[in-house]
Design a protein around this motif. Structure first.
Motif, mmCIF file in Angstrom:
data_model
loop_
_atom_site.group_PDB
_atom_site.id
_atom_site.type_symbol
_atom_site.label_atom_id
_atom_site.label_comp_id
_atom_site.label_asym_id
_atom_site.label_seq_id
_atom_site.Cartn_x
_atom_site.Cartn_y
_atom_site.Cartn_z
ATOM 1 N N VAL B 183 9.044 59.798 20.143
ATOM 2 C CA VAL B 183 10.016 58.841 19.601
ATOM 3 C C VAL B 183 11.431 59.362 19.819
ATOM 4 C CG1 VAL B 183 8.499 57.886 17.831
ATOM 5 C CG2 VAL B 183 9.865 59.902 17.303
ATOM 6 N N MET B 184 12.383 58.449 19.847
ATOM 7 C CA MET B 184 13.807 58.787 19.932
ATOM 8 C C MET B 184 14.386 58.575 18.540
ATOM 9 S SD MET B 184 16.557 59.545 21.667
ATOM 10 C CE MET B 184 16.468 59.246 23.436
ATOM 11 N N VAL B 185 14.973 59.630 17.971
ATOM 12 C CA VAL B 185 15.465 59.564 16.602
ATOM 13 C C VAL B 185 16.987 59.442 16.595
ATOM 14 C CG1 VAL B 185 15.566 60.751 14.383
ATOM 15 C CG2 VAL B 185 13.510 60.896 15.775
ATOM 16 N N ASN B 186 17.481 58.460 15.888
ATOM 17 C CA ASN B 186 18.915 58.219 15.751
ATOM 18 C C ASN B 186 19.599 58.162 17.118
ATOM 19 O OD1 ASN B 186 21.319 57.805 14.325
ATOM 20 N ND2 ASN B 186 21.794 59.985 14.242
ATOM 21 N N THR B 228 16.589 55.497 9.065
ATOM 22 C CA THR B 228 17.032 56.089 10.328
ATOM 23 C C THR B 228 16.245 55.446 11.462
ATOM 24 O OG1 THR B 228 17.550 58.171 9.227
ATOM 25 C CG2 THR B 228 17.203 58.268 11.607
ATOM 26 N N SER B 229 16.945 55.227 12.567
ATOM 27 C CA SER B 229 16.296 54.604 13.707
ATOM 28 C C SER B 229 15.302 55.582 14.351
ATOM 29 C CB SER B 229 17.382 54.179 14.705
ATOM 30 O OG SER B 229 16.922 54.296 16.009
ATOM 31 N N VAL B 230 14.047 55.141 14.481
ATOM 32 C CA VAL B 230 12.990 55.925 15.128
ATOM 33 C C VAL B 230 12.319 54.994 16.132
ATOM 34 C CG1 VAL B 230 10.871 57.261 14.825
ATOM 35 C CG2 VAL B 230 12.607 57.287 13.029
ATOM 36 N N ARG B 231 12.679 55.133 17.406
ATOM 37 C CA ARG B 231 12.207 54.195 18.415
ATOM 38 C C ARG B 231 11.183 54.888 19.312
ATOM 39 N NH1 ARG B 231 13.584 52.953 23.256
ATOM 40 N NH2 ARG B 231 15.265 54.484 23.386
ATOM 41 N N SER B 232 10.022 54.265 19.480
ATOM 42 C CA SER B 232 9.014 54.809 20.382
ATOM 43 C C SER B 232 9.489 54.583 21.816
ATOM 44 C CB SER B 232 7.675 54.107 20.154
ATOM 45 O OG SER B 232 7.274 54.273 18.809
ATOM 46 N N LEU B 233 9.370 55.608 22.662
ATOM 47 C CA LEU B 233 9.871 55.498 24.033
ATOM 48 C C LEU B 233 9.052 54.469 24.805
ATOM 49 C CD1 LEU B 233 10.448 59.247 24.966
ATOM 50 C CD2 LEU B 233 12.074 57.601 24.047
ATOM 51 N N ASP B 234 9.719 53.633 25.568
ATOM 52 C CA ASP B 234 8.997 52.645 26.369
ATOM 53 C C ASP B 234 9.893 52.149 27.499
ATOM 54 O OD1 ASP B 234 10.769 51.072 24.992
ATOM 55 O OD2 ASP B 234 9.301 49.694 24.187
ATOM 56 N N PRO B 239 6.715 47.239 27.180
ATOM 57 C CA PRO B 239 7.122 47.572 25.816
ATOM 58 C C PRO B 239 6.031 48.346 25.071
ATOM 59 C CG PRO B 239 6.651 45.227 26.013
ATOM 60 C CD PRO B 239 6.588 45.796 27.391
ATOM 61 N N PHE B 240 6.458 49.140 24.102
ATOM 62 C CA PHE B 240 5.541 49.920 23.269
ATOM 63 C C PHE B 240 4.598 48.982 22.524
ATOM 64 C CE2 PHE B 240 4.707 51.668 18.996
ATOM 65 C CZ PHE B 240 4.035 52.828 19.350
ATOM 66 N N ARG B 241 3.306 49.315 22.531
ATOM 67 C CA ARG B 241 2.326 48.519 21.787
ATOM 68 C C ARG B 241 1.457 49.442 20.953
ATOM 69 N NH1 ARG B 241 -1.554 45.475 25.056
ATOM 70 N NH2 ARG B 241 -1.340 47.232 26.472
ATOM 71 N N ILE B 242 1.010 48.976 19.797
ATOM 72 C CA ILE B 242 0.107 49.780 18.974
ATOM 73 C C ILE B 242 -1.332 49.349 19.222
ATOM 74 C CG2 ILE B 242 1.832 50.238 17.195
ATOM 75 C CD1 ILE B 242 0.511 48.079 15.488
ATOM 76 N N GLN B 243 -2.252 50.207 18.770
ATOM 77 C CA GLN B 243 -3.673 49.896 18.941
ATOM 78 C C GLN B 243 -4.056 48.660 18.131
ATOM 79 O OE1 GLN B 243 -2.585 53.025 17.919
ATOM 80 N NE2 GLN B 243 -3.939 54.633 18.679
ATOM 81 N N SER B 244 -5.120 47.966 18.599
ATOM 82 C CA SER B 244 -5.687 46.887 17.789
ATOM 83 C C SER B 244 -7.203 46.938 17.961
ATOM 84 C CB SER B 244 -5.132 45.530 18.218
ATOM 85 O OG SER B 244 -5.409 45.313 19.578
ATOM 86 N N TRP B 245 -7.902 46.319 17.035
ATOM 87 C CA TRP B 245 -9.360 46.371 17.047
ATOM 88 C C TRP B 245 -9.921 44.958 17.096
ATOM 89 C CZ3 TRP B 245 -6.136 49.729 14.823
ATOM 90 C CH2 TRP B 245 -6.380 51.089 15.036
ATOM 91 N N ASN B 246 -11.142 44.849 17.614
ATOM 92 C CA ASN B 246 -11.765 43.534 17.730
ATOM 93 C C ASN B 246 -12.385 43.079 16.416
ATOM 94 O OD1 ASN B 246 -11.093 43.369 20.434
ATOM 95 N ND2 ASN B 246 -12.933 44.502 21.038
ATOM 96 N N GLU B 247 -12.678 44.034 15.541
ATOM 97 C CA GLU B 247 -13.315 43.661 14.280
ATOM 98 C C GLU B 247 -12.559 44.300 13.121
ATOM 99 O OE1 GLU B 247 -17.119 46.044 13.908
ATOM 100 O OE2 GLU B 247 -16.830 46.057 16.062
ATOM 101 N N PRO B 248 -12.656 43.730 11.929
ATOM 102 C CA PRO B 248 -11.979 44.330 10.769
ATOM 103 C C PRO B 248 -12.795 45.502 10.213
ATOM 104 C CG PRO B 248 -13.094 42.330 10.110
ATOM 105 C CD PRO B 248 -13.320 42.463 11.592
ATOM 106 N N CYS B 249 -12.237 46.176 9.197
ATOM 107 C CA CYS B 249 -12.929 47.285 8.532
ATOM 108 C C CYS B 249 -14.272 46.805 8.004
ATOM 109 C CB CYS B 249 -12.067 47.812 7.386
ATOM 110 S SG CYS B 249 -12.916 49.000 6.322
ATOM 111 N N ALA B 250 -15.346 47.572 8.263
ATOM 112 C CA ALA B 250 -16.689 47.169 7.863
ATOM 113 C C ALA B 250 -16.896 47.241 6.353
ATOM 114 C CB ALA B 250 -17.724 48.043 8.581
#
Lengths: 201, 308
Positions: B183-186, B228-234, B239-250
């Motif tokens: 991440v890039m901070v400030n 404080t600005s904390v930007r993930s490098l991309d 663009p930066f993407r987070i993980q996702s799942w096909n099913e919800p918590c069991a």
């Protein structure tokens, strides 16, 4: 009680918890610049040092951290108090100091005379404790930067002419620069180098 | 206390409060204040031997020991869970050495020491996150020499990191880094957010909580103040993407939390459950029921509070 030069006032009665509490207030002050924090009245501050100055130095200074004081304080009871309680060296050269105490109204020394750190070790800069006449009632200064959602205004009183230009110049050195603690009585207000001075009026 | 006190079962060992001596605490506190003043910059500090091995959270423990006081409530999590070995032993360490009040509830805690997760419940102003960091230097895998990485930070020479991310995209079509995502901070320092999943990176951006990072073996402390600005490098086109799942918590049916994959038999069957154990329990107590909650409850693996 009248002070004389031979009597050194008490430090923390309970060093572990009083320094912990004071440190948390200092941590909050620097992580949320512009919000005043109370350091309490835990010590018998010597003449020339505000309560918060004495508490902050007792919390943070020791034999590893040279302190710069104005000559009048260094040679008086304040110098003796800091030597005794913190075991800190008192230095003549502002650029060697880890901590410095200045009078916000005095024309000297300039903030630029303290150590701003170097580009590989910006953490080696001086932390300057600026004793001023009040944390409100002065000219309104608008701040922005880390620790501030949007903008924040402060109005410390009794600071020398040109002080805010010096602070803005210090912020322009970022990530180098000194970190400021504005102090009045038992209250402290943090102005780390990361804080931008947007407007003064 | 009298001088003739006999040594009884409940006599505590003569440690200083919170284990560290006062001079060490002052040194760490000074490092913390400089870290807060220069967000994302790694401040060297004199890391001490702790009564557990380096790599088990000694950096985080030293930071917590330097800040904790009688008014604090401590939560410790390891991979999101309050009940794993590392979390339990660190919590007990502070109960013994600092008489610390501890909790598993995110919203009750004033200090949250963590290994590899940020809680799902939103953090609040006044809370302090303490991260255990194995490798504080985000550039270390690209440049092994400290003298060089220090110059790269000094001059904001982060081209190498951008090249690494670009090569990832060129070879795999996306950035394959899934944890400790830089991440890039400030807008100034590239920082390792510690091995949290990149899912948690957006929680650091403008967080109302103060975030402190301690790396014991590597002897570094760094910090991100609140707001404080904390930007993930991309890149603009990637663009930066987070993980996702096909099913919800069991167990609790949460569709918006970070899920761990758990293999449940030798036939390859698996389930996905919240890694944040307190978040999952809270949701179950509120009546949210996942697809496998009844099975897990029948096996006494979890309590099903909705059941009579």
């Amino acid at each position: 009680m009248a002070h004389d030069d031979t009597r050194i006032g008490a430090g923390f009665a309970d060093p572990v918890f009083q320094s912990q509490g004071a440190f948390r207030a200092l941590l909050a002050a620097l992580s949320e610049p512009g919000l005043a924090r109370d350091l309490g009245h835990a010590v018998d501050a010597p003449p020339g040092l505000a309560q918060a100055t004495a508490v902050a130095l007792l919390t943070l200074a020791d034999y590893e951290t040279p302190i710069w004081l104005p000559a009048a304080l260094r040679d008086g009871p304040a110098g003796a108090w800091l030597r005794f309680h913190c075991a800190a060296a008192l230095v003549d050269d502002p650029a060697r100091a880890a901590f410095a105490v200045i009078d916000g109204a005095a024309p000297e020394p300039q903030l630029a005379s303290f150590n701003a750190g170097d580009d590989q070790f910006p953490d080696r800069s001086t932390t300057v404790l600026v004793q001023c006449a009040g944390l409100d009632g002065g000219e309104t200064v608008t701040l922005a930067g880390p620790g501030i959602p949007g903008r924040r205004t402060i109005a410390p009183a009794g600071l020398r002419a040109g002080f805010w230009a010096e602070v803005a110049g210090n912020a322009a050195l970022y990530p180098l620069g000194v970190d400021l603690l504005l102090i009045h009585g038992a209250e402290v207000l943090g102005l780390p180098r990361s804080t931008q001075i947007l407007e003064t009026r | 206390m009298t001088l003739h006190q006999s040594i009884t079962e409940d006599t505590k060992p003569a440690y200083n409060y919170a284990y560290l001596d006062e001079q060490t605490k002052r040194m760490i506190r000074r490092a913390l204040l400089k870290a807060v003043a220069v967000p994302g910059y790694q401040v060297p500090f004199g890391s001490r031997e702790m009564p557990l091995a380096r790599g088990w959270g000694t950096g985080g423990i030293q930071v917590t020991a330097a800040i904790i006081g009688p008014d604090d409530t401590l939560k410790v999590i390891d991979q999101g869970a309050d009940d794993t070995t590392n979390a339990v032993s660190i919590r007990r360490f502070f109960e013994r050495t600092a008489d610390a009040r501890t909790t598993e509830a995110t919203e009750e805690a004033t200090i949250i020491q963590t290994r590899h997760r940020i809680p799902e419940a939103p953090l609040k102003a006044g809370q302090i996150m303490v991260y255990q960091v194995p490798q504080p230097e985000p550039l270390r895998k690209l440049e092994p020499h400290e003298a060089e990485t220090r110059k790269m930070h000094a001059w904001a020479e982060y081209g190498l990191m951008q090249v690494k991310l670009y090569e990832n995209i060129a070879r795999f079509g996306e950035v394959t880094t899934t944890y400790d995502y830089p991440v890039m901070v400030n807008g100034r320092y590239v920082m390792a957010p510690s091995p949290i999943p990149k899912f948690d990176n957006p929680k650091m951006q403008m967080s109302p909580a103060l975030q402190l990072f301690g790396a014991g073996r590597e002897k570094r402390i760094y910090a991100v103040p609140p707001h404080t600005s904390v930007r993930s490098l991309d890149f603009e086109d990637h663009p930066f993407r987070i993980q996702s799942w096909n099913e919800p918590c069991a167990l609790c049916a949460a569709a918006d939390s970070y899920l761990d994959e758990v293999v449940i038999d030798d036939q390859g069957a698996r389930m996905f459950v919240c890694s944040d154990s307190h978040h999952c329990e809270t949701r179950r107590a509120e009546g949210h029921r996942g697809a496998m909650l009844a099975d897990a409850s029948a096996l006494h693996l979890v309590e099903d509070e909705a059941k009579p």
